[in-house]
Structure formats: structure tokens, C-alpha cells
Design a protein around this motif. Sequence first.
Motif: not given
Lengths: 199, 199
Positions: A113-124
Motif C-alpha cells: 500500500s504505497p499510500m500508507d508507505g507499505i512496500g515489499p520489504e514491510d510484508i513477508r
Amino acid sequence: MAQQLEPIARMVGQLARLPGIGQKTAQRLAYHIISLPQEDVHELAAAIWQGRKAIRYCSLCGNYAVDDTCALCTDEKRRNGQLCVVRDPRDVAAMERIREYKGGYHVLHGTLSPMDGIGPEDIRIKELLMRVGKEDIQEVILATNPDIEGEATAAYIARLLKPMGLKVTRIAHGVPVGSDLEYADEITLAKAMEGRREI
Amino acid sequence: MAQQLEPIARMVGQLARLPGIGQKTAQRLAYHIISLPQEDVHELAAAIWQGRKAIRYCSLCGNYAVDDTCALCTDEKRRNGQLCVVRDPRDVAAMERIREYKGGYHVLHGTLSPMDGIGPEDIRIKELLMRVGKEDIQEVILATNPDIEGEATAAYIARLLKPMGLKVTRIAHGVPVGSDLEYADEITLAKAMEGRREI
């Protein structure tokens, strides 16, 4: 005593922080709790605290676990070459409820969720790639939610996995069983048409 | 793991015992609680348990208290010769919210209900009579609920107190302020007519 007693006010305040519980409901719950026998309240508080303390994430799949690895990951029979990728542990529970799927899981703990700043490295995702490389996986089923973030996450993971030469599938979109076509939204209906099968 | 993990199931079970919280809501709350930081959950559980443990009933009036007697009973200024009789501690809180009444309270902890086997000895009527005999009371205001049990309880207590030569009053029945006459039930409206006052 126009105000509440401090212990009651504290209880109300804490209960009101729970989702879907407003000030009024919290007050009603607190008064109920105060009217209960001490043993019952102790059981309630212990179930909350001990429950939270007992639960951790499976070091392998990320599902809820009481030990280092969850009951599903330690079950030899579930290692059938399939991995179902979901957003969070509740989705594992939902999937298990259908009693159809017999493979393993991988919990992402979020969606891109780029809008919330959640990129591929933030999830498993990295962990998923490592498992696919190490375990004997033939199919990865992407079962993230059918919303914008879920679709984007599925598409992203599919792009990473495809070159590794395994089957990557996405759960079907369509009209829910038992629902009424009249009330289906256009996108769902379009997806249902697109995914139609010969009978 | 078609079933829930035991600590989660236990938490859900305990939460579902609270009034107005069904199985689905309890599940939603439990999953939320599990996702919270441990410190937050500890605060919640502590507020529930410590709160219950801290609260007892005032040995004099029966209201909630943290000490042997409640803040209202220890307040000299509230000993003005008036006692307001209510069903339970929540009613004290409701009455205090209006910031009009300046006297003492007496909490019955129930109302007479022959159907449920609740008789005069099951609620704090004896204690009320003792207080009226010992303390300097001029008026007892019966503020039990305006329902069948509340009315019966008020009538019963009035019969006991009248011979003791003090003023016994009942809170007024009538149409609630801000309400619409059209929607008032017949009994309330009849009571409102009966209790009309010259302006």
C-alpha cells in the motif's frame, strides 16, 4: 462524586479503546463486570492477558502459533507442494473453515500500500521467496483480498514467482453463492462473466 | 487446525459471555487484542481485574466505593436530612449527573419481584429502616424505576416508613422533556395529566 470512581473510569477507558465499543457500551460493560463475582472477572482478565501472551507468529508461515511453528506447519500431511498466500492469520482461519484446502500457508502480515508507505520489504514477501526456494513447492495460490491492495500485492508476487518456474494461481472472483445478481456490483459481475466456465 | 488455538478460543469464549457481545463480535475483539502490543493488552486486563477488585459496596448506602464508605457518605455536606432510594449504584451515578440533588443515597441492590423470588429480605430494606431510625432523616425520596417492580418496591417501602413520621416522596412520572406527546404511551400521559401543576 459527580465523576466516576477512578477504577471504574479506568476500566471504561480501556474498554472504549476496543474497536466497535463506544463510551456508552464501555460503561455498560464496566458496570456489568463490576457486578460479576471476582472469580469470573479474574477468568476474563486472565483469558485476555494469557491469551495475548500465549500467541505468537509461526516462524515459518507467520500464522498464529503457541509454539515456534504452528500446528499446520508441523503437520507433515499438509506439505503437499501447495502454498496459499494470505494477508493475515484471520484469513488462514477463514480458509480452514471451508475444509477443502489441504496445503500449507504463507501469511504476509499486510498488503502493499504505497499510500500508507507499505512496500515489499514491510510484508513477508522475502520469506515467501525463501520458502519457495527451499521447500518443495509446485503451486502458490494467491489468496489476498479482492481489493486494490490485495490485487496489487498478488500481481507483484506473481511477477516475482513466475520466473521460478512454478504454478502461480489467483482465487476466483465472481458472484458470491447465495447472493442476488441484481445486487452484485458491476466489477464483480464483469469478473464473473470473464471467469465463466462451460458446464 | 480447523479449530481455533486454545488460548484464542478461551479469550473468545470469555468475551462472548459479556452482555451484548455475540460470538462474532467476541472473535473480532479477540483477534484485535492479539494484534495489540503486549503492554496494551496488559493494561486492558489489569484495568478489568484491578477495577473489579478495587470496587466494593459502601457499608452504609450500598453505593460503589473504594473504601469502607463511599465518597458521598463521607461528605458531611451531603447529610442534609434527605435520602434518595434507588435500585442500584448505576442509578446513583445517573442521579448525580443532574447535579441537582444534594442529599444522601440508599441503594437497595434490587427491587421486589415475587415472580423471581425476590422478597423484602433480599434487598437492603432492613438497612434503610435502620438508617432512618439512627440518622437524622426528614425525607426519603423513592427513586426506584417507574416499572412494575419499581412501583411495588416504592409502595412497600412507603408503607413501612410512613408510620415513622417522616416525609416520603416518589419521583414524578410524566412526559420526558424534549419528547413528542404523540409518541408518549397512554399510562405515561395519564400520569402526566394526573401530576399536572398550575403555572
